[in-house]
Design a protein around this motif. Structure first.
Motif, PDB file in Angstrom:
ATOM      1  N   GLU A 106       0.810  -1.213   0.000  1.00  0.00           N
ATOM      2  CA  GLU A 106       0.000   0.000   0.000  1.00  0.00           C
ATOM      3  C   GLU A 106       0.848   1.270   0.000  1.00  0.00           C
ATOM      4  O   GLU A 106       0.343   2.353  -0.298  1.00  0.00           O
ATOM      5  N   LYS A 107       2.123   1.152   0.324  1.00  0.00           N
ATOM      6  CA  LYS A 107       3.009   2.317   0.341  1.00  0.00           C
ATOM      7  C   LYS A 107       3.228   2.823  -1.087  1.00  0.00           C
ATOM      8  O   LYS A 107       3.612   2.048  -1.975  1.00  0.00           O
ATOM      9  N   PRO A 108       3.002   4.122  -1.351  1.00  0.00           N
ATOM     10  CA  PRO A 108       3.187   4.656  -2.712  1.00  0.00           C
ATOM     11  C   PRO A 108       4.629   4.497  -3.191  1.00  0.00           C
ATOM     12  O   PRO A 108       5.575   4.690  -2.435  1.00  0.00           O
ATOM     13  N   PHE A 109       4.762   4.099  -4.464  1.00  0.00           N
ATOM     14  CA  PHE A 109       6.051   3.999  -5.145  1.00  0.00           C
ATOM     15  C   PHE A 109       6.989   2.959  -4.514  1.00  0.00           C
ATOM     16  O   PHE A 109       8.200   3.027  -4.678  1.00  0.00           O
ATOM     17  N   SER A 110       6.407   2.015  -3.797  1.00  0.00           N
ATOM     18  CA  SER A 110       7.205   0.962  -3.174  1.00  0.00           C
ATOM     19  C   SER A 110       7.591  -0.096  -4.211  1.00  0.00           C
ATOM     20  O   SER A 110       6.954  -0.208  -5.266  1.00  0.00           O
TER      21      SER A 110
END
Length: 375
Positions: free
Chosen positions: A229-233
Motif C-alpha cells: 500500500e506504500k506509494p512507489f514501493s
C-alpha cells in the motif's frame, strides 16, 4: 555455458539494506563457490546459513580507509578470489579508494566512478539521457535549499524525487498543482537536491543487466504485478517478459554509459507516446535478484564468471510469475487456501532457498516472535 570455473571464493560485502542476502542465495545455488561475508552486523540471518564458509564481523570502522584495510586483510587471510560489493556505498567507496585497495585486481567488474555517479544521481542521469536522446520524462533539477520554481515549465501532475540517498520509493511525492510543490519547498528546508519529474500515465517495468564495457552479457525484463500500500514501493509480485523495443532502449543506454557490472533500470511505458521512458538506474544488485535466478539468470554467479574472464552465451530466461516473501504473505492473507499451492510456492517464491537452508528462516521467525511478545 562455456568455461564453467569452479571452485573459487567470493567475499560478499554486507550492506545496510540486506541486498546481500539475495546475492548469497543466488551464489549458494552453484556448487564449488566458497562464500565469505564481511559485515558490520554482529547478528544477521545469513550468519546462520550453512551455505556460508565464514561470516566475518567488524564493528563499523571509523574511516573508509580502515574499512578498505579490513577487506585487504581478510582477502589475504582467506585467499579470496573475488571481492563483491553489493550496495551503492560499498561500490562507491571501493571505486574512490581503488589506489589504496591492495587487492583491487580481485574486485568484480564495476563501472568507472564517473559513470557510477552519473547513474546513481537522478539529476545527472536525466541530463545524460537528454544529451544522448534517450527517452525519459521531462524533468527539472532543484538544488538543495532552493525555494523558487519556474512553474511555466511544469506540466502537472509531477513527482518530486530526491536525486540520491533514498530507497524503496522513500522521498517520492506526487503533486497535482504548483501550489502543492511551492508549499512543500517552503515548509521543508531540504538539504539535498530534488528532481521535479513529469508524471507519466502508464505502467512500470524493470530491466536487470550485467554489462562489460557497454555490452550486455545478461539481462531480464520484468513487469510489476503487485505492490504494498506504500506509494512507489518496490513490487512484491512480478512477471518476466520480453519486449524488443525496451531491450533496444536499454542497449542504447548501457552503451552510452560504457557500463560495466550489474544494474537495475526502472522504466515506465508511456500510454500516450507508446515509448519506454527511462526513470532511474540502481547501480547495484536489486530486491528481485533472487527472482531473476528463479527465472534462469543467476546474476551474482555470472558477474563472478565475467570477472574471471570466462565466456558464456547470453542466457535465456523463463517468462514466469514470481512472488517475494511479502507477496506470498499478501496472497496468503487474501486467500488462506493459497498455502496449498505447494508446487507454485516451491518454484515461484524464495521459499526454495530456505527449504535448502532453513536456519536463517528460523532466525527470522524467532525474531518476529520476540518482537510480538515485547509488544
Amino acid at each position: 555455458m562455456k568455461n564453467h570455473i569452479t571452485p573459487f571464493s567470493v567475499l560478499v560485502l554486507e550492506d545496510n539494506i540486506n541486498l546481500f542476502v539475495f546475492v548469497v542465495h543466488c551464489l549458494s545455488q552453484i556448487k564449488g563457490i566458497n562464500i565469505y561475508v564481511l559485515s558490520n552486523k554482529k547478528d544477521a540471518e545469513t550468519r546462520y546459513s550453512r551455505k556460508i564458509k565464514k561470516y566475518i564481523f567488524y564493528n563499523k570502522p571509523p574511516s573508509e580507509l580502515e574499512w578498505i584495510s579490513n577487506i585487504d586483510f581478510e582477502v589475504d587471510k582467506h585467499h579470496i578470489d573475488l571481492v563483491m560489493p553489493v550496495n551503492e556505498y560499498e561500490i562507491e567507496t571501493l571505486l574512490k579508494y581503488q589506489d589504496q585497495f591492495k587487492n583491487r585486481d580481485k574486485l568484480v567488474i564495476l563501472p568507472t566512478l564517473d559513470d557510477f555517479y552519473k547513474a546513481n544521481d537522478k539529476g545527472l542521469l536525466a541530463e545524460h539521457l537528454k544529451k544522448n536522446q534517450i527517452s525519459t520524462p521531462k524533468s527539472f533539477l532543484i538544488k538543495a535549499g532552493e525555494k523558487n520554481i519556474n512553474d511555466e515549465n511544469l506540466r502537472f501532475p509531477i513527482l518530486v524525487k530526491p536525486t540520491t540517498g533514498f530507497y524503496g520509493g522513500d522521498g517520492i511525492i506526487k503533486f497535482n498543482d504548483v501550489n502543492g510543490v511551492k508549499l512543500y519547498l517552503n515548509n521543508n528546508n531540504l538539504s539535498y537536491d530534488i528532481l521535479l519529474e513529469e508524471y507519466v500515465e502508464g505502467y512500470d517495468l524493470c530491466c536487470n543487466i550485467l554489462c562489460k564495457k557497454g555490452e550486455i552479457l545478461a539481462f531480464t525484463i520484468q513487469k510489476g504485478l503487485l505492490w504494498t500500500e506504500k506509494p512507489f514501493s518496490p513490487q512484491i509480485a512480478l512477471e518476466f517478459i520480453y519486449d524488443e523495443k525496451l531491450y533496444d532502449t536499454v542497449k542504447k543506454l548501457m552503451k552510452s554509459l560504457n557500463w560495466s557490472g550489474v544494474a537495475n533500470i526502472d522504466i515506465r511505458f508511456d500510454y500516450k507516446t507508446k515509448q519506454f521512458m527511462i526513470l532511474e538506474i540502481n547501480p547495484r544488485f536489486w530486491l528481485s535478484t533472487e527472482a531473476s535466478e528463479m527465472a534462469g539468470v543467476n546474476f551474482p554467479y555470472l558477474l563472478c564468471l565475467s570477472s574471471l574472464n570466462a565466456d558464456f552465451e547470453l542466457p535465456n530466461y523463463k517468462h514466469k510469475k514470481i512472488l517475494n516473501l511479502k507477496g506470498l504473505s499478501y496472497k496468503t492473507k487474501m486467500n488462506k487456501f493459497f498455502v496449498f499451492k505447494f508446487k507454485f510456492i516451491c518454484n515461484n517464491t524464495p521459499i526454495k532457498y530456505y527449504l535448502k537452508d532453513p536456519f536463517p528462516l528460523i532466525y527470522i521467525m524467532s525474531n518476529k516472535i520476540k518482537s510480538m511478545m515485547k509488544n
